[in-house]
Design a protein around this motif. Structure first.
Motif, PDB file in Angstrom:
ATOM      1  N   SER A  17     -38.453 -38.955  -2.944  1.00  0.00           N
ATOM      2  CA  SER A  17     -37.996 -38.893  -4.214  1.00  0.00           C
ATOM      3  C   SER A  17     -37.605 -40.256  -4.673  1.00  0.00           C
ATOM      4  O   SER A  17     -37.854 -40.991  -5.963  1.00  0.00           O
ATOM      5  N   GLN A  74     -37.259 -33.148  -8.978  1.00  0.00           N
ATOM      6  CA  GLN A  74     -36.439 -31.919  -7.258  1.00  0.00           C
ATOM      7  C   GLN A  74     -35.646 -31.088  -8.594  1.00  0.00           C
ATOM      8  O   GLN A  74     -35.145 -30.043  -7.812  1.00  0.00           O
ATOM      9  N   ASP A  79     -42.331 -33.380  -7.738  1.00  0.00           N
ATOM     10  CA  ASP A  79     -41.240 -33.313  -6.522  1.00  0.00           C
ATOM     11  C   ASP A  79     -40.530 -32.206  -6.242  1.00  0.00           C
ATOM     12  O   ASP A  79     -39.886 -31.237  -6.894  1.00  0.00           O
ATOM     13  N   GLU A  80     -41.410 -31.871  -5.087  1.00  0.00           N
ATOM     14  CA  GLU A  80     -41.220 -30.582  -4.922  1.00  0.00           C
ATOM     15  C   GLU A  80     -40.722 -29.378  -5.711  1.00  0.00           C
ATOM     16  O   GLU A  80     -40.115 -28.744  -5.822  1.00  0.00           O
TER      17      GLU A  80
HETATM   18 MG   LIG Z   1     -36.570 -35.304  -2.476  1.00  0.00          MG
END
Ligand SMILES: [Mg+2]
Ligand SMILES: Nc1ncnc2c1ncn2[C@@H]1O[C@H](COP(=O)(O)OP(=O)(O)OP(=O)(O)O)[C@@H](O)[C@H]1O
Lengths: 432, 253
Positions: B43, B87, B172-173
């Motif tokens: 991240s 995220q 991100d995720e």
């Molecule tokens: Mg992360």
């Protein structure tokens, strides 16, 4: 300074302020009301910085014998409410301008110039003029309102007897750099009637305005006011209202600029099952001092009151909020809500808040909150990461901060107009 | 397209080095996956690329189409074509999703010297795109991400991406918190944006997403570095064996 000295100062300030002023003439009953106000003023005296109620707002310029000159502001846009279908009443430097105004008439509506009403032998305003102002001196003195009752030179008297379709729009123009205006309006919204009053414009270099409103049973009163964008004005205003049963009172004020603004709102909820909302959105930049002082008394059952005040401050601007909810014994099931928030766009600005609750009934739900903060960095980054430039993102977040106050305006077109002004104000400030 | 060279990043506020020499090269139209243990710096890499405050680049550079973007403001990077699907998408009370997106789209168009999108064109476009992501009209009216479920927030990120049409998308995720159907929807949304030119960096912990969004290259990040790069089979290896072997391999080397 001891009490006696403070009192002496207040009295001295009063003589300075009143120097050369004479009570306006009128019917005998009106002159008696003014005389009564003058006596009350002379007994209490004008406020000093030492007064608890004026701790955060300096009354000096309001006390001075003359208005400080204020440059006349020329706006580069049509005034607010221009697009609203309304009954327009114009005051120039505090003097009613019949030429520029619409006819004083409308369905379910009686409008009269204050001086005419106060000169009539018989008029209902006899039982209303200065009455609420006088009552509101307890428990806190409000001398500028008393001064207003004594010396107000103009204003309107409005009586709504049913649903009034168009808003009555009071437009205050400022032309003279040293004008010192005192206006007093008396409004009676009778049983089941519905009235909207709009106010806008700088009015004068120094402006003292009182509005006394009686909202009778099952009646509704909406008040939307825009102060600004003139920079140098000084204003002290009071809205007094008594609210009957199953009635609705709503007041919203937008303020932009102005070196000194003190808006007091004093509401007395007397009838059961009523609602009273007061809201404000203020934007200050630099030499700006804005004070909202609110006092709401619940003296009936199952009533709701809301206070929503938001101030956006930068470059050393100062915002003040003093808000009180008083719930009297027997005012059961009161629902009182109060929020005051300052958004500081830099480290130089200041927001001061004094929320107060005084409750004598046992079955009530009252909440109050006050916060001061900066723009939310997380939100700002999120917006910027989507390509919104910092200044624009800040504006979006600023409007979001003000949203809860603006939502208090019920009429969509008027709310839209106010929102549009706020956006414009922000954009102009950004673009320069 | 994107070139990260020897990127070293520490926290601005404290003396903590987080990225310790990241090297990464993503070509036009490619999809790269980054996997790696919690706290390895994935991240952080995406935040530094998008220009978030709080980090200090002590060494290295990041080139987007040959231009060093580390000197640019976040909004300038966005206008240059960089997009990060967060995220943890941020909730913004009081700002309508629609207003937000229109402001963003038009700000980027303006920065690129293009005409602003008219209100009707914008509406048409957003409605179509929202529909394909099963985002209903009511959600568009609500304040940005406020009261959205985890999955709704992620879909909203993809909607923004679809509207902004970036050159380089960093996810991100985006798969975390998505149910199986939502994962398919989101993947389809992403795949619809694959046009042979647009590039993607997909950060994920799970092979499953990579079944839907097929990566060309898979990187493993650990302790602030890319420690291994390979093909899609690398993701399978992680799925089956975890990171232990990979980490041992590197430490042993
Ligand atoms: Mg992360
Ligand atoms: N602002 C910060 N303050 C303190 N520590 C930070 C900050 N930002 C990142 N870190 C630390 O840096 C390391 C890398 O964090 P990062 O969020 O980049 O990891 P990640 O690889 O994305 O992990 P995850 O898989 O759990 O999302 C972590 O140890 C984290 O605690």
């Amino acid at each position: 300074m001891n009490r006696a000295e403070l009192k002496q100062r207040k009295l001295d300030a009063t003589s300075v302020r009143l120097e050369g002023m004479t009570l306006p003439a009128g019917a005998a009953w009106a002159e008696a009301l003014r005389q009564d106000a003058l006596s009350r003023l002379l007994a209490m005296g004008l406020p000093q910085g030492r007064d608890e109620y004026w701790r955060w707002t300096r009354p000096d310029t309001l006390n001075a014998d003359a208005a400080k000159p204020a440059v006349v502001f020329h706006a580069d846009e049509a005034p607010v409410f221009s697009g609203i279908d309304r009954i327009k009443l114009v005051f120039v430097d505090g003097v009613f301008d019949a030429e520029a105004s619409d006819a004083l008439e409308g369905e379910n509506l009686e409008i009269m110039r204050l001086s005419d009403a106060l000169s009539a032998d018989i008029h209902w305003v006899k039982d209303a003029y200065g009455v609420q102002e006088k009552k509101a001196q307890e428990p806190v003195e409000r001398p500028f309102a008393t001064l207003n009752t004594a010396f107000a030179t103009d204003g309107v008297v409005i009586r709504a007897t049913g649903k009034v379709a168009k808003p009555v729009s009071l437009v205050y123009l400022h032309r003279d750099e040293t004008s010192d205006a005192i206006l007093h309006h008396v409004i009676r919204v009778e049983d089941g009637a519905d009235l909207t009053v709009l106010e806008n414009g700088p009015a004068a270099a120094r402006f003292n305005k009182v509005m006394e409103v009686e909202v009778s049973d099952k009646a509704a009163f909406h008040h939307v006011r825009a102060q600004g964008r003139d920079h140098e004005r000084r204003a002290v205003t009071h809205v007094f209202a008594t609210i009957g049963q199953e009635a609705l009172f709503k007041s919203f004020t937008m303020t932009a600029n102005g070196v000194l603004t003190r808006n007091e709102v004093v509401l007395d909820i007397q009838g059961d099952d009523s609602m009273a909302h007061v809201a404000g959105a203020a934007l200050g930049d630099g030499d700006f001092h804005h004070d909202d002082t609110v006092f709401i008394t619940h003296d009936a059952e199952r009533c709701e009151s809301r206070q929503v005040f938001k101030k956006v401050l930068r470059n050393g601007a100062k915002g003040v909020f003093q808000g009180k909810i008083l719930v009297k014994a027997g005012a059961q099931k009161t629902d009182g809500y109060q929020i005051s928030q300052g958004l500081l766009l830099d480290g130089d600005s200041q927001f001061l808040a004094k929320p107060e609750l005084e409750i004598y009934a046992d079955d009530v739900a009252c909440s109050h909150g006050s916060t001061v903060g900066a723009i939310d960095e997380e939100a700002l980054f999120y917006l910027r990461s989507r390509g919104v430039p910092t200044a624009e993102a800040t504006d979006l977040l600023t409007l979001a901060f003000l949203a809860e106050a603006i939502e208090e305006i019920e009429d969509e077109a008027i709310a839209e107009d106010i929102l549009h002004r706020l956006e414009g104000w922000l954009t102009r400030r950004r673009v320069g | 397209m994107l070139e990260i060279k020897n990127l070293h990043v520490k926290l601005e506020e404290e003396d903590k080095q987080i990225l310790k020499g990241v090297d990464l090269k993503v070509g036009e139209g490619e999809v790269h996956a980054i996997m790696g243990p919690n706290g390895s710096g994935k991240s952080t890499t995406s935040y530094v690329l998008s220009g978030r405050d709080g980090y200090e680049v002590t060494e290295g550079e990041v080139l987007l189409d040959g231009e060093n973007i580390l000197e640019l403001e976040p909004e300038e990077r966005a206008a240059a074509g960089l997009f990060l699907a967060f995220q943890y998408p941020v909730e913004i009370p009081g700002v309508g999703n629609m207003t937000f997106l229109r402001t963003a789209v038009n700000a980027q168009r303006k920065a690129r010297g293009q005409e602003e999108l008219s209100a009707t064109d914008f509406l048409k476009e957003i409605r179509a795109k929202a529909k394909s992501l099963k985002i209903d009209a009511e959600m568009l009216k609500r304040p940005v991400n406020v009261g959205f479920s985890g999955g709704e927030k992620k879909r909203n990120e993809i909607l923004q991406m679809a509207m902004l049409e970036p050159k380089l998308c960093i996810l991100d995720e985006t798969d975390s918190g998505l149910d199986v159907d939502a994962m398919k929807l989101v993947s389809e949304g992403v795949n619809a944006l694959r046009d042979g030119k647009r590039s993607f960096i997909v950060i994920t912990h799970y092979q499953r997403l990579l079944d839907h969004i097929k990566p060309d290259v898979v990187h493993i990040m650990s302790n602030g570095r890319i420690i291994k790069t390979g093909g899609p089979e690398l993701a399978l290896e992680v799925e089956n064996n975890g990171y232990a072997d990979l980490l041992a391999e590197v430490e042993g080397a």
